[in-house]
Design a protein around this motif. Structure first.
Motif, short mmCIF file in Angstrom:
data_model
loop_
_atom_site.label_atom_id
_atom_site.label_comp_id
_atom_site.label_asym_id
_atom_site.label_seq_id
_atom_site.Cartn_x
_atom_site.Cartn_y
_atom_site.Cartn_z
N LEU A 19 11.64 0.52 -16.52
CA LEU A 19 10.79 0.99 -15.43
C LEU A 19 11.65 1.25 -14.20
O LEU A 19 12.43 0.39 -13.80
N GLN A 20 11.50 2.43 -13.59
CA GLN A 20 12.30 2.77 -12.42
C GLN A 20 11.47 3.51 -11.39
O GLN A 20 10.61 4.34 -11.74
N LEU A 21 11.73 3.20 -10.11
CA LEU A 21 11.21 4.04 -9.04
C LEU A 21 11.85 5.42 -9.15
O LEU A 21 13.05 5.54 -9.40
N TYR A 22 11.05 6.47 -8.98
CA TYR A 22 11.55 7.83 -9.13
C TYR A 22 11.62 8.58 -7.80
O TYR A 22 12.64 9.14 -7.45
N TYR A 23 10.53 8.54 -7.05
CA TYR A 23 10.52 9.33 -5.82
C TYR A 23 9.43 8.84 -4.87
O TYR A 23 8.33 8.49 -5.28
N GLY A 24 9.80 8.82 -3.59
CA GLY A 24 8.81 8.81 -2.52
C GLY A 24 8.32 7.47 -2.02
O GLY A 24 7.35 7.44 -1.27
N TYR A 25 8.99 6.37 -2.35
CA TYR A 25 8.49 5.08 -1.87
C TYR A 25 8.48 5.02 -0.34
O TYR A 25 7.59 4.42 0.26
N HIS A 26 9.47 5.66 0.29
CA HIS A 26 9.55 5.68 1.75
C HIS A 26 9.15 7.05 2.31
O HIS A 26 9.50 7.38 3.44
N HIS A 44 17.89 -5.74 -1.69
CA HIS A 44 17.71 -4.66 -0.73
C HIS A 44 16.70 -5.11 0.31
O HIS A 44 15.88 -5.99 0.05
N ILE A 45 16.76 -4.50 1.47
CA ILE A 45 15.79 -4.81 2.50
C ILE A 45 14.62 -3.84 2.38
O ILE A 45 14.76 -2.72 1.88
N ALA A 46 13.46 -4.30 2.80
CA ALA A 46 12.22 -3.58 2.52
C ALA A 46 12.22 -2.15 3.05
O ALA A 46 11.70 -1.24 2.41
N ASP A 47 12.80 -1.93 4.23
CA ASP A 47 12.73 -0.59 4.82
C ASP A 47 13.96 0.26 4.52
O ASP A 47 14.12 1.35 5.07
N SER A 48 14.86 -0.22 3.64
CA SER A 48 16.03 0.58 3.29
C SER A 48 15.62 1.72 2.37
O SER A 48 14.85 1.55 1.43
N GLU A 49 16.13 2.91 2.64
CA GLU A 49 15.82 4.07 1.82
C GLU A 49 16.94 4.40 0.85
O GLU A 49 16.93 5.46 0.22
N VAL A 50 17.92 3.50 0.73
CA VAL A 50 18.94 3.67 -0.31
C VAL A 50 18.26 3.52 -1.67
O VAL A 50 17.51 2.56 -1.87
N SER A 70 15.57 11.20 -3.89
CA SER A 70 14.60 10.14 -4.17
C SER A 70 13.62 9.96 -3.02
O SER A 70 12.64 9.25 -3.16
N GLU A 71 13.90 10.58 -1.89
CA GLU A 71 13.01 10.55 -0.74
C GLU A 71 12.91 11.94 -0.13
O GLU A 71 13.73 12.81 -0.41
N ALA A 72 11.90 12.12 0.70
CA ALA A 72 11.60 13.46 1.20
C ALA A 72 12.55 13.92 2.29
O ALA A 72 12.91 15.11 2.34
N PHE A 73 12.99 13.00 3.14
CA PHE A 73 13.71 13.41 4.34
C PHE A 73 15.20 13.07 4.26
O PHE A 73 15.60 12.15 3.54
N SER A 74 15.98 13.78 5.04
CA SER A 74 17.43 13.60 5.03
C SER A 74 17.87 12.36 5.78
O SER A 74 18.99 11.89 5.60
N GLU A 75 17.00 11.82 6.63
CA GLU A 75 17.31 10.62 7.39
C GLU A 75 16.23 9.58 7.17
O GLU A 75 15.11 9.91 6.76
N ASP A 110 0.80 -1.22 0.00
CA ASP A 110 0.00 0.00 0.00
C ASP A 110 0.84 1.28 0.00
O ASP A 110 0.84 2.06 0.95
N ARG A 111 1.56 1.50 -1.10
CA ARG A 111 2.32 2.73 -1.28
C ARG A 111 2.00 3.32 -2.65
O ARG A 111 1.95 2.60 -3.64
N LEU A 112 1.80 4.61 -2.68
CA LEU A 112 1.59 5.34 -3.93
C LEU A 112 2.80 6.22 -4.15
O LEU A 112 2.97 7.24 -3.49
#
Length: 882
Positions: free
Chosen positions: A260-267, A594-600, A320-325, A246-248
């Motif tokens: 096909l590539q992830l672009y932004y905001g999965y985490h 990769h692990i599911a919660d990794s934001e790399v 690729s993600e919103a936050f610095s951490e 359940d992620r948009l």
């Protein structure tokens, strides 16, 4: 000129008496005005991004030649839907229109429109959403797909102009996926999204005249709101809902569906009002690229009733993600609001109002065309059953008033300058209606054209003709750019034997499309205990090379997932919860795992970390201590070397290993091994031809009643040389509610493996319920098997007794308190999360009480079944129907 509707002042400080903007007045503006959607009770209807096919009749598509408040408006669709009683077409109510897009040269408008309901037709026979084009110069309006038959094959929405004149859009027609169903001996249908509410919308492209419709994405849930970036790639919002993810998030893909590539905001799902993990879940709705390259979105909750959110820009070129951490901590750096004051999107009141849509001018200014509603409340005591009540602006005074309720939104059309902090009205809001979206017909740079790859030149001709692609994984021991184990050591046969390498095979799994009830009304209990995995088929296996690399042919145009498994066929890591897609002839490269919660950044090639495995250190030499004839090119992986020498391997139905690498002059090669499905003496979960010769069309399809239950029922008798039965080791002979004499018993190990209908859950067999569900501990009492009961306790360990509504103890006939008795559940034997999480296998290992009683092939089958979700059936067309 009033700044807000209803005669109230604008509490934001924007709007008010401001002159028309001379910079933008010459741009034509097209907008959608609609009645506020309401349900049957007259309440505001829900607004969900998960339901893109929702039909809200009562919209109008309108045009003003100038983006000013004084310019006259005209309808572009007036008298378009006229009833024809002689032809039996009588329209009921209004039409709906949405998803406006303008060509780069400003000459054309594309949009989605659905005709009104037709009297006398069932819901599944009503008109579908279609894509329409409007030419500004000629004022000509046409449906892109002229054929009624083709137009009604599915719902088409969200058009976007490609630089070569074609249109990208999202649709439920699933044209290629439907065609491939015939290869599986299934009827053609549009598969439901993973929430099973409506068919999945996936990306398609077509010519401007509606011809050559091509499906380019293969998600199992929705791919929404495509737009074209300046680099020619299609940006869209993908709903990852595999396994309840359940992620948009924002993804990109080439117009032919490759890369096909992830672009932004999965985490970065919780970037709404609030902070950190307490922030509200929000989605990046209606993305479009700004002149400066940033992505403008409406940030809103996925479901709500206010129809709006915040205007936010995303710097996806740098983040690729919103936050610095990680875990949404640290500074918010990937995105920022363009609103001059905070917009609250937690479902409560937002004093600065809400934005339903924003459209960027490409004129060198910081102006946006926005649909905006001020915040209003209903004055307490003024609403009645027939009157809506007096509305007041969301001033501090009114917000502090007790018992206030939000008033209906009041969306008008404005020009919003986020640098200057000004807001000028174009269309004043009206009660009961809203301007839901608007665009201007100004010009903007034409995106880069990405040509279609040519088979035999740009892509492999043989792969293209076979409908196949190639998956290349650099090393499964690369975990987000870090070595999970020492790959140099693993790759060296003198330092590591095959038996010492944990990752032995890659399993490729395919999604099973689920039809709606009009196609097949099957019993939904077929999904089993955990329906999050729906149904799965195993496409095949391929060996993982000593360095962890893989290179193998996989089916194109099919949603696939992969798992790394050990020598027994059991998954080593968590499930891969994103669908992979490949187009015919495509080569897709992956660094590793990769692990599911990794934001790399994983899979975004311009941001992902360098590979942890460098491959061959030099050219024209073999890998250390390997076959000297297998000489590598510098940087090659072992799998790439084998594919170059022997061609791309195909997937196999079994787990076959042979040592291609060890130099026999240095030590003996590792022994070959095989784990064969054909070794089963119970029905195999594939066809007879596939047992002897696996091909690209072969599948492993496991049904619990047909393939797992027979393992428990299979006679397993120990006999002497004369054939006399010395001991019956049949699973159900022991694990039953009756002993050999037919007397009631507690099944050994509290496990009943009978295949008859369960008395606890009559959708399943007794054995399935006993293995997969939580079950109470049993005991033999008074000649009958009964649940063990113990007295319940509270959180502090105090014994609990029955009480009445006043909290007073209830006493028995002897005047004693009545204890609260509860059952005691035994630990579940099997786990739907996979074989490695199931304690079932412990008893069959060396030293276990059932060591050797199930064959390696049988244990492999059970492992596969658990790893893919422990479904009761994995083909809806073979499941019981309602």
């Amino acid at each position: 000129m009033a700044g807000c509707g209803g005669g109230s002042s604008d509490s934001s400080g924007l709007g008010g008496d401001q002159a028309e903007d001379p910079v933008v007045v010459d741009y034509p503006v097209v907008y959608v005005r609609r009645a506020l959607p309401r349900d049957e009770e007259g309440e505001l209807a829900g607004d969900s991004v998960y339901s893109p096919a929702t039909f809200n009749p009562g919209a109008e598509l309108l045009l003003r030649d100038r983006a000013t408040a004084t310019a006259p408006e005209r309808s572009l669709t007036e008298d378009l839907f006229v009833s024809d009683e002689e032809a039996g077409i009588v329209f009921e109510g209004g039409y709906d229109v949405k998803d406006l897009a303008v060509s780069a040269d400003g000459s054309q408008l594309a949009f989605a429109m659905r005709a009104p309901d037709i009297e006398g037709l069932d819901d599944d026979e009503q008109p579908s959403w279609n894509i329409w084009l409007y030419e500004f110069e000629s004022a000509e309006l046409t449906r892109v797909i002229s054929s009624d038959l083709i137009a009604e094959e599915g719902d088409d929405i969200s058009p976007a102009f490609l630089p070569d004149g074609r249109l990208a859009f999202t649709s439920t027609r699933q044209r290629r996926s439907r065609a491939l169903l015939l290869d599986d001996n299934k009827p053609q249908f549009s598969a439901l999204a993973e929430n099973l509410d409506e068919p999945a919308f996936v990306l398609h492209v077509m010519e401007a005249d509606g011809s050559d419709i091509q499906q380019i994405s293969y998600n199992q849930s929705h791919d929404l709101t495509p737009t074209v970036l300046s680099n020619g790639r299609i940006l869209f919002n993908r709903w990852d809902n595999m396994g309840g993810t359940d992620r948009l998030s924002l993804y990109t893909v080439k117009p032919d569906g490759t890369d096909l590539q992830l672009y932004y905001g999965y985490h970065s799902q919780a970037t709404g009002t609030g902070s950190g993990t307490d922030a509200v879940t929000a989605t990046f709705s209606k993305p479009q690229q700004m002149p400066d390259g940033r992505i403008l979105v409406t940030l809103r909750t996925p479901e709500g009733i206010a129809y709006g959110g915040d205007m936010v820009v995303i710097d996806a070129e740098n983040y690729s993600e919103a936050f610095s951490e990680a875990e949404q901590q640290g500074a918010l750096q990937g995105q920022e609001s363009l609103s001059v004051e905070q917009v609250i999107i937690d479902g409560g009141l937002s004093p600065h109002g809400l934005f339903a849509n924003a459209w960027a001018f490409h004129d060198g200014t910081s102006r946006l065309l926005v649909s905006w509603s001020e915040c209003r409340v209903i004055e307490p005591g003024t609403a009645t059953e027939t009157e809506a009540g007096i509305t007041q602006p969301c001033t501090d005074e009114w917000l502090a008033t007790p018992d206030i309720e939000p008033a209906d939104p009041l969306y008008g059309l404005w020009i919003y300058d986020y640098d200057e902090g000004t807001q000028r009205p174009i269309i004043q809001p009206e009660e009961g209606v809203m301007i839901s979206e608007a665009v201007t017909a100004d010009t903007r740079p034409v995106p880069t054209f990405i040509p279609q790859p040519i088979p035999g030149i740009d892509i492999d001709r043989d792969l293209y003709d076979e409908g196949m692609a190639v998956l290349d994984i650099r090393s499964v021991y690369d975990l987000d750019g870090v070595e999970l184990l020492d790959i140099d050591v693993l790759a060296d046969p003198l330092q590591t034997t095959a038996a010492e390498r944990p990752a032995r095979f890659l399993r490729v799994v395919k999604a099973v499309g689920i039809p709606d009830e009009d196609i097949l009304d099957f019993d939904r209990s077929a999904f089993g205990r955990n329906r999050s995995q729906l149904m799965r088929e195993i496409v095949g296996y391929t060996p993982i090379q000593p360095d962890g690399s893989v290179r193998v042919k996989v089916p194109a145009d099919t949603p696939l997932a992969i798992s790394v498994v050990d020598e027994n066929g059991r998954r080593l890591f968590g499930r891969h919860n994103n669908w992979l897609q490949f187009r015919a002839g495509e080569l897709r490269k992956c660094q590793g795992c990769h692990i599911a919660d990794s934001e790399v950044p994983h899979g975004r090639t311009d941001m992902e970390p360098a590979s942890a495995w460098g491959g061959a250190p030099t050219s024209a030499l073999a890998f250390p201590n390997t076959e000297p004839g297998l000489t590598a090119d510098m940087g090659e992986t072992m799998a790439q070397l084998l594919a170059r020498v022997a061609g791309h391997p195909e997937l196999e139905g079994d787990l076959n290993f042979s040592d291609n690498w060890t130099d026999p002059a240095l030590r003996a090669k590792d022994p070959s091994s095989e784990l064969l499905m054909s070794d089963l003496t119970t029905p195999a979960p594939t066809t007879l031809p596939c047992l002897s010769s696996w091909s690209a069309d072969c599948r492993t399809v496991i049904h619990y009643p047909d393939h797992i239950q027979p393992l428990w029922d299979l006679p397993r008798e120990i006999t002497d040389d004369m054939g006399t039965v010395l001991e019956d080791r049949t699973c159900t002979a022991c694990h039953s509610n009756r002993d050999a004499a037919g007397m009631s018993q507690v099944p050994p190990g509290q496990l009943d493996l009978r295949g008859d209908q369960s008395g606890v859950n009559n959708n399943y067999s007794t054995s399935y319920v006993e293995l997969i569900f939580d079950n109470p501990t049993e005991e033999l009492r008074d000649g009958a098997v009964q649940n063990v009961l113990v007295q319940d306790t509270d959180d502090d360990g105090n014994l609990l007794f029955e009480t009445n509504e006043e909290g007073e103890l209830i006493l028995d006939l002897d005047g004693n308190p009545i204890p609260v008795m509860v059952t005691v559940n035994i630990q579940r034997i099997m786990d739907t999360s996979g074989a490695s999480a199931s304690r079932f296998f412990n008893v069959f290992e060396a030293g276990g009480v059932h060591e050797g009683e199930l064959s390696a092939a049988e244990l492999r089958l059970i492992s596969e079944w658990l790893d893919i979700g422990a479904q009761y059936y994995n083909n809806p067309f073979e499941a019981p129907v309602n």
